[in-house]
Scaffold this motif. Sequence first.
Motif, PDB file in Angstrom:
ATOM      1  N   VAL A 139      40.244  38.742  41.957  1.00 50.57           N
ATOM      2  CA  VAL A 139      41.163  39.427  41.023  1.00 50.57           C
ATOM      3  C   VAL A 139      41.796  38.402  40.078  1.00 50.57           C
TER       4      VAL A 139
ATOM      5  N   ILE B 236      36.820  46.339  42.172  1.00 48.30           N
ATOM      6  CA  ILE B 236      37.861  45.564  41.491  1.00 48.30           C
ATOM      7  C   ILE B 236      37.899  45.919  40.010  1.00 48.30           C
TER       8      ILE B 236
ATOM      9  N   VAL C  70      39.279  38.359  47.998  1.00 46.52           N
ATOM     10  CA  VAL C  70      39.546  39.427  47.036  1.00 46.52           C
ATOM     11  C   VAL C  70      40.610  38.967  46.038  1.00 46.52           C
TER      12      VAL C  70
ATOM     13  N   LEU D 259      44.249  48.186  45.531  1.00 42.73           N
ATOM     14  CA  LEU D 259      42.997  47.720  46.119  1.00 42.73           C
ATOM     15  C   LEU D 259      43.077  47.592  47.634  1.00 42.73           C
TER      16      LEU D 259
END
Length: 147
Positions: A142, A103, A138, A125
């Motif tokens: 982020v 990330i 995820v 990603l």
Amino acid sequence: MSLKTRIQDDIKQAMRDRDQTRLGVLRMLSAALKQREVDERIELSDADVIAITEKLIKQRREAAEQFRKGGRAELAAAEDSEVLVLEPYLPPRMDAAELSALIDEIIAATGATQARDMGKVMGQLKPKIQGKADMGQVSQLVKQRLG
């Protein structure tokens, strides 16, 4: 061996073993794969199979959560057992450190600094982590980094 072939082989093995629970889940997965192939008139790649499998796992987890909220532990356990049958068809999960590093790398590469840049980061990603991490988690990571 492709994932579709592996699933078909596992269906045959479940039939031989007379494992009705596993057989039912694998047949459901196979039907979902065939439905997509027929609807879109395509031959599914392993990435497509992984995406469909992830979708089915997400559905099972959400259903199990709802059953738990409704006080139906036996139905939640059945959904959880289906997830356990489907999970081996996903690639190995990324650990937290590896995911965090990826990330950070993509945020640096895209030059993202604000929450409105999240789409750029997620766009790069997603193909790299498809099936290897929960996209909801995820997305949260982020957001934290960009927010």
